[in-house]
Design a protein around this motif. Structure first.
Motif, PDB file in Angstrom:
ATOM      1  N   ARG A  44      -2.266  -6.762   2.066  1.00 21.55           N
ATOM      2  CA  ARG A  44      -2.091  -5.350   1.689  1.00 21.55           C
ATOM      3  C   ARG A  44      -1.384  -4.574   2.792  1.00 21.55           C
ATOM      4  O   ARG A  44      -1.958  -3.671   3.394  1.00 21.55           O
ATOM      5  CB  ARG A  44      -3.462  -4.698   1.445  1.00 21.55           C
ATOM      6  N   LYS A  72      -0.402   4.476  -0.685  1.00 19.71           N
ATOM      7  CA  LYS A  72      -1.279   5.666  -0.702  1.00 19.71           C
ATOM      8  C   LYS A  72      -0.619   6.821   0.056  1.00 19.71           C
ATOM      9  O   LYS A  72       0.378   6.611   0.759  1.00 19.71           O
ATOM     10  CB  LYS A  72      -2.622   5.297  -0.065  1.00 19.71           C
ATOM     11  N   HIS A 126     -11.803  -4.946   4.736  1.00 26.84           N
ATOM     12  CA  HIS A 126     -10.768  -4.338   5.588  1.00 26.84           C
ATOM     13  C   HIS A 126     -11.156  -4.503   7.055  1.00 26.84           C
ATOM     14  O   HIS A 126     -12.316  -4.328   7.418  1.00 26.84           O
ATOM     15  CB  HIS A 126     -10.635  -2.854   5.231  1.00 26.84           C
ATOM     16  N   MET A 129     -12.183  -7.727  -1.864  1.00 28.22           N
ATOM     17  CA  MET A 129     -11.488  -7.410  -0.614  1.00 28.22           C
ATOM     18  C   MET A 129     -12.422  -6.819   0.427  1.00 28.22           C
ATOM     19  O   MET A 129     -13.504  -6.330   0.130  1.00 28.22           O
ATOM     20  CB  MET A 129     -10.345  -6.412  -0.858  1.00 28.22           C
ATOM     21  N   ARG A 179     -17.125   1.645   6.551  1.00 32.67           N
ATOM     22  CA  ARG A 179     -16.373   2.746   5.984  1.00 32.67           C
ATOM     23  C   ARG A 179     -16.512   2.695   4.461  1.00 32.67           C
ATOM     24  O   ARG A 179     -17.082   3.577   3.854  1.00 32.67           O
ATOM     25  CB  ARG A 179     -14.902   2.652   6.426  1.00 32.67           C
ATOM     26  N   TYR A 196       1.016   6.468  12.093  1.00 29.11           N
ATOM     27  CA  TYR A 196       0.489   6.812  10.763  1.00 29.11           C
ATOM     28  C   TYR A 196       0.391   8.334  10.613  1.00 29.11           C
ATOM     29  O   TYR A 196       0.673   8.888   9.559  1.00 29.11           O
ATOM     30  CB  TYR A 196      -0.928   6.273  10.569  1.00 29.11           C
ATOM     31  N   ALA A 238      -4.463  -6.029   6.071  1.00 36.97           N
ATOM     32  CA  ALA A 238      -3.374  -5.066   6.007  1.00 36.97           C
ATOM     33  C   ALA A 238      -2.287  -5.557   6.975  1.00 36.97           C
ATOM     34  O   ALA A 238      -2.262  -6.738   7.334  1.00 36.97           O
ATOM     35  CB  ALA A 238      -3.893  -3.683   6.367  1.00 36.97           C
ATOM     36  N   THR A 239      -1.414  -4.679   7.430  1.00 33.44           N
ATOM     37  CA  THR A 239      -0.325  -5.102   8.316  1.00 33.44           C
ATOM     38  C   THR A 239      -0.841  -5.897   9.517  1.00 33.44           C
ATOM     39  O   THR A 239      -0.354  -6.992   9.816  1.00 33.44           O
ATOM     40  CB  THR A 239       0.456  -3.869   8.821  1.00 33.44           C
ATOM     41  N   GLY A 293       0.702  -1.802   4.682  1.00 32.46           N
ATOM     42  CA  GLY A 293       1.124  -0.410   4.510  1.00 32.46           C
ATOM     43  C   GLY A 293       2.090  -0.052   5.628  1.00 32.46           C
ATOM     44  O   GLY A 293       3.311  -0.161   5.475  1.00 32.46           O
ATOM     45  N   ILE A 294       1.554   0.302   6.774  1.00 28.26           N
ATOM     46  CA  ILE A 294       2.348   0.894   7.849  1.00 28.26           C
ATOM     47  C   ILE A 294       3.568   0.048   8.246  1.00 28.26           C
ATOM     48  O   ILE A 294       4.633   0.591   8.549  1.00 28.26           O
ATOM     49  CB  ILE A 294       1.455   1.170   9.091  1.00 28.26           C
ATOM     50  N   VAL A 314       0.857  -1.180   0.000  1.00 27.02           N
ATOM     51  CA  VAL A 314       0.000   0.000   0.000  1.00 27.02           C
ATOM     52  C   VAL A 314       0.900   1.238   0.000  1.00 27.02           C
ATOM     53  O   VAL A 314       1.734   1.413   0.896  1.00 27.02           O
ATOM     54  CB  VAL A 314      -0.952  -0.006   1.208  1.00 27.02           C
ATOM     55  N   TYR A 351       2.830   6.923   2.329  1.00 15.32           N
ATOM     56  CA  TYR A 351       2.791   7.289   3.757  1.00 15.32           C
ATOM     57  C   TYR A 351       3.738   8.464   4.043  1.00 15.32           C
ATOM     58  O   TYR A 351       4.396   8.528   5.086  1.00 15.32           O
ATOM     59  CB  TYR A 351       3.115   6.085   4.648  1.00 15.32           C
ATOM     60  N   GLN A 361     -15.017  -4.119  -3.346  1.00  8.85           N
ATOM     61  CA  GLN A 361     -14.746  -3.955  -1.921  1.00  8.85           C
ATOM     62  C   GLN A 361     -16.034  -4.222  -1.144  1.00  8.85           C
ATOM     63  O   GLN A 361     -17.082  -3.673  -1.461  1.00  8.85           O
ATOM     64  CB  GLN A 361     -14.218  -2.541  -1.645  1.00  8.85           C
TER      65      GLN A 361
HETATM   66  C1  LIG Z   1      -4.493   1.939   4.446  1.00  8.97           C
HETATM   67  C2  LIG Z   1      -5.102   0.627   4.101  1.00  8.97           C
HETATM   68  C3  LIG Z   1      -4.317  -0.527   4.102  1.00  8.97           C
HETATM   69  C4  LIG Z   1      -2.931  -0.565   4.708  1.00  8.97           C
HETATM   70  O1  LIG Z   1      -3.103  -0.570   6.100  1.00  8.97           O
HETATM   71  P1  LIG Z   1      -1.866  -0.596   7.131  1.00  8.97           P
HETATM   72  O2  LIG Z   1      -2.528  -0.626   8.465  1.00  8.97           O
HETATM   73  O3  LIG Z   1      -1.132   0.679   6.892  1.00  8.97           O
HETATM   74  O4  LIG Z   1      -1.054  -1.791   6.842  1.00  8.97           O
HETATM   75  C5  LIG Z   1      -4.873  -1.698   3.607  1.00  8.97           C
HETATM   76  N1  LIG Z   1      -6.154  -1.718   3.153  1.00  8.97           N
HETATM   77  C6  LIG Z   1      -6.958  -0.621   3.175  1.00  8.97           C
HETATM   78  C7  LIG Z   1      -8.342  -0.726   2.690  1.00  8.97           C
HETATM   79  C8  LIG Z   1      -6.462   0.581   3.665  1.00  8.97           C
HETATM   80  O5  LIG Z   1      -7.251   1.646   3.697  1.00  8.97           O
END
Ligand SMILES: *Cc1c(COP(=O)(O)O)cnc(C)c1O
Length: 346
Positions: free
Chosen positions: A206, A35, A156, A154, A130, A330, A190-191, A208-209, A33, A39, A123
């Motif tokens: 997915r 975005k 979240h 997907m 959300r 973040y 995600a993480t 990110g952080i 990720v 980061y 999604q």
């Molecule tokens: C930001 C985001 C991620 C990444 O999340 P982290 O907690 O940073 O790993 C993955 N999926 C979605 C939908 C997100 O909005």
């Protein structure tokens, strides 16, 4: 030169991707990720490095962010857009070959009419409320959607950074109920979800952080260091004060260094009373309020006056600063200012 130096360790970033990738099985693809400009660290540099490390699939929040990533990773890597297909996005999605993650029946109609045959994902909302289609909406459009061959489905997780939270199991169950038996790759984590274990991994993760070196990936390598020059050092006597509002008063003679960064550089004001900088490994307390471009720091206990102080680095990362400010890593990362001299390592 009074600008701070923000050092971004791309080798550490790559190591974090590989470490998170190693936490899931061979049948799970670890995406990345990137975005919010990676980061805050520079989406193009970050995406290119992650592609070299092995990432083959990228996610951004909005279609506009896809341009820099597409340039960085070449024409073929899939780039997904969490916000889906918004009005006005059609040309960008088409020209940059981005994959909208459709969030509603309305977006699905827009996409199928505007870009027939163009790849898309779906999604689903499994309780976070959300983004994504709710179970009833999904049930209504599911057959139409699946007939058009979505490339990814997907959802979240809302509470993945709290491993024992009942929400994780509930969302996992809801995701399975909505997607078991469909012949489309699935992604839930995600993480935080990666760290919850293999039940949560599905076909694509997915992170990110964690890539950027912050919680909940506690074992992450440090990616960001931030060093700020000292402009001047003065001796303050007992009873004197430092900074706006006189919020800090010396109770003994104190050496105060004024460093050249402040809340305009993303060093948020709220960290003031609990925050500290580092001189080597020695902690130095922030004194008084953080100003727009300046921060006072106690250097009384140092044997020599340093030329700069470190605000972020190994053992003192964005989470440490976030804790002092009552926020999360973040927010610290994505607030890092444009005024720093940015150096990429690796
Ligand atoms: C930001 C985001 C991620 C990444 O999340 P982290 O907690 O940073 O790993 C993955 N999926 C979605 C939908 C997100 O909005």
């Amino acid at each position: 030169m009074a600008t701070g130096t923000l050092t971004i360790d791309l080798d550490a970033l790559a190591a974090n991707w590989r470490a998170l990738d190693a936490k899931s099985g061979a049948s799970t693809e670890t995406a990345a990720v990137v975005k919010a400009d990676g980061y805050g660290l520079g989406a193009a540099r970050v995406a290119r490095k992650l592609a070299v490390a092995g990432a083959r699939r990228f996610f951004v929040a909005v279609a506009e962010e896809g341009a820099a990533v597409r340039d960085a990773v070449g024409p073929n890597a899939p780039i997904h857009v969490f916000s889906g297909h918004m009005a006005g996005d059609t040309d960008m999605l088409g020209d940059l070959n981005l994959i909208p993650m459709l969030n509603s029946a309305e977006q699905m109609v827009r996409h199928l009419e505007a870009l027939p045959g163009h790849p898309f994902g779906i999604q689903l909302d499994t309780g976070m409320n959300r983004l994504g289609m709710e179970p009833a909406e999904w049930a209504a459009v599911r057959d139409i959607a699946l007939a058009q061959s979505p490339v990814l489905v997907m959802s979240h997780l809302a509470c993945a950074d709290e491993p024992d939270h009942h929400m994780n199991r509930n969302q996992l169950r809801a995701f399975k109920e909505m997607t078991d038996g469909i012949n489309v790759p699935r992604s839930l984590s995600a993480t935080g979800g990666i760290l919850l274990g293999s039940d949560f991994h599905f076909d694509v993760t997915r992170p990110g952080i964690g890539l950027y070196g912050a919680r909940p990936f506690e074992d992450a390598a440090t990616v960001v260091s931030l060093d700020i020059p000292i402009i001047q050092i003065r001796e303050v006597l007992a009873g004197e004060t430092v900074g706006y509002g006189n919020t800090w008063e010396a109770d003994a003679p104190t050496r105060v260094a004024t460093i050249a960064a402040g809340y305009a550089d993303g060093l948020i004001r709220a960290q003031g009373p609990d925050g500290y900088a580092l001189a080597g490994k020695t902690r130095c307390k922030i004194l008084g309020r953080v100003s727009m471009d300046l921060i006072g720091v106690d250097v009384s206990h140092l044997e020599e006056d340093p030329e700069s102080l470190r605000l972020l680095g190994p053992g003192h990362g964005v989470d440490t600063m976030a804790d002092a400010a009552g926020t999360i890593g973040y927010e610290i990362l994505t607030s890092l200012g444009a005024r720093y001299n940015r150096r990429y390592k690796g």
